[in-house]
Design a protein around this motif. Structure first.
Motif, PDB file in Angstrom:
ATOM      1  N   ALA A 164      17.491   4.045  -5.324  1.00 17.27           N
ATOM      2  CA  ALA A 164      16.894   4.430  -4.042  1.00 17.27           C
ATOM      3  C   ALA A 164      15.397   4.169  -4.069  1.00 17.27           C
ATOM      4  N   VAL A 165      14.863   3.819  -2.892  1.00 20.07           N
ATOM      5  CA  VAL A 165      13.408   3.671  -2.729  1.00 20.07           C
ATOM      6  C   VAL A 165      12.991   4.464  -1.496  1.00 20.07           C
ATOM      7  N   THR A 166      11.859   5.180  -1.622  1.00 19.39           N
ATOM      8  CA  THR A 166      11.383   5.953  -0.476  1.00 19.39           C
ATOM      9  C   THR A 166       9.855   6.066  -0.482  1.00 19.39           C
ATOM     10  N   HIS A 167       9.318   6.494   0.650  1.00 21.44           N
ATOM     11  CA  HIS A 167       7.880   6.719   0.820  1.00 21.44           C
ATOM     12  C   HIS A 167       7.742   7.964   1.694  1.00 21.44           C
ATOM     13  N   LEU A 168       7.425   9.094   1.078  1.00 25.30           N
ATOM     14  CA  LEU A 168       7.382  10.349   1.845  1.00 25.30           C
ATOM     15  C   LEU A 168       6.068  10.472   2.624  1.00 25.30           C
ATOM     16  N   LYS A 169       6.078  11.378   3.589  1.00 21.12           N
ATOM     17  CA  LYS A 169       4.936  11.656   4.478  1.00 21.12           C
ATOM     18  C   LYS A 169       3.649  11.895   3.666  1.00 21.12           C
ATOM     19  N   ALA A 170       2.579  11.281   4.084  1.00 21.61           N
ATOM     20  CA  ALA A 170       1.295  11.400   3.376  1.00 21.61           C
ATOM     21  C   ALA A 170       0.492  12.618   3.858  1.00 21.61           C
TER      22      ALA A 170
END
Ligand code: NDP
Ligand code: CA
Length: 316
Positions: A164-170
């Motif tokens: 899995a790849v993700t980018h959470l809220k900054a």
């Protein structure tokens, strides 16, 4: 020159190369969206020239080609269709891209489209069994953050691997949203991997690797959620520390008008019951990064790439 980074073997010895069970090399990297770097971030100590896409793209590709990972997980990709998809395909990688629903890149004049997460695997090493494109939810509501989850099958060992790849809220103030997004991703991973293969002794959970820019220090709730989940995930980069318990001091380091920001936000999580970490790419020193921090002429993103070799444990 690019900072020289060594592969570190946490057990202190180079593991025997095994023909039947070769390690899998995994890269995690927030490559810095071109539109954000030039139009929004305000990296005041980075010369504008160093952000020129026509040169910066080669530094990003050089980093990928130098280490030649089997699986590449990227965030802030806003040049998928015109750059990464054609080039990575020509190098033998299968490519997937999931843009953010409302990418901040679209606010920048002359943008190249939305940024999002991208996942690549070497087609000679893995086949693709299934793929999910997730828009992460928080408290039942859809958010602006996404994840790609893929079920791969290793052509050498026949073993399945869920990646899995993700980018959470900054940004600060959004800790609870990040935690809820992490919970949603964990929930999805649990249902995707519980459909795994049967063995003589019953169902076997599929090993998981989650790569991401979590935008969260290890002290945050979302980090705790991942490290204590029933999936048995551990953070690979802790193994670089002498006690094996401490995350690196930074994975991103930049200077904005608001000040200097040096933090650990990026992680490679793995199922420790089924996978072992053979080696990790060292984190550059403060001297190698230099006084103007990142990005720079020598390093194309404000985030460092993380890279490790993992092997399937023989005893499961
Ligand atoms: P995030 O807050 O998650 O951040 C977006 C990007 O900004 C990240 O890539 C992050 O980089 C970077 N960033 C973090 N801190 C700073 C900083 N201090 N200065 C500059 N950049 C920073 O964004 P969202 O996904 O929540 O999207 C927010 C934007 O999206 C809004 O500004 C709006 O433009 C747009 N939007 C529009 C909507 C609409 O209805 N039109 C709805 C929702 C969003 P990193 O991860 O590396 O820290
Ligand atoms: Ca960013």
């Amino acid at each position: 020159a690019r900072p020289r980074r060594d592969l570190v073997y946490p057990t202190g010895r180079v593991p025997r190369r095994c023909k039947n069970n070769p390690s899998v090399r995994i890269m995690q990297w927030n490559i810095l969206a071109q539109a954000l770097g030039e139009g929004k971030d305000g990296f005041i100590r980075c010369p504008m020239d160093a952000l020129n896409w026509q040169e910066r793209k080669y530094l990003i590709l050089e980093e990928i080609l130098t280490y030649s990972p089997d699986i590449v997980c990227l965030q802030e990709v806003d040049h998928f269709y015109d750059t990464f998809h054609p080039i990575m395909s020509s190098l033998g990688y299968h490519s997937s891209f999931l843009p953010k629903p409302w990418s901040p890149c679209l606010d920048v004049e002359q943008n190249n489209g939305p940024d999002g997460c991208a996942l690549f695997h070497r087609s000679s090493r893995f086949s693709l069994d299934a793929s999910s494109h997730l828009r992460l939810s928080a408290m039942m509501l859809p958010t602006n953050q996404v994840a790609i989850v893929q079920m791969l099958k290793c052509r050498v060992t026949g073993r399945q691997l869920c990646v899995a790849v993700t980018h959470l809220k900054a940004r600060s103030g959004w800790e609870r949203l990040r935690s809820a997004q992490g919970a949603d991703l964990l929930h999805n991973l649990r249902s995707i991997t519980s459909l795994g293969v049967q063995s003589n002794t019953g169902p076997v959970a599929v090993p998981i690797v989650v790569c991401g820019d979590f935008n969260a220090e290890p002290s945050e709730d979302v980090y705790w959620r991942f490290s204590s989940s029933p999936l048995g995930l551990r953070s690979a980069y802790k193994l670089l520390s002498s006690d094996g318990q401490t995350e690196p001091p930074y994975t991103t380091w930049k200077i904005r008008p608001s000040g200097e920001s040096c933090s650990t936000l990026d992680y490679i999580w793995y199922s420790h019951h089924a996978l072992s970490v053979d080696c990790l790419l060292d984190i550059p020193t403060e001297e190698q990064i230099g006084p103007d921090r990142l990005p720079s002429y020598h390093y194309p993103s404000d985030h460092l790439s993380l890279l490790c070799d993992m092997s399937f444990r023989e005893d499961v």
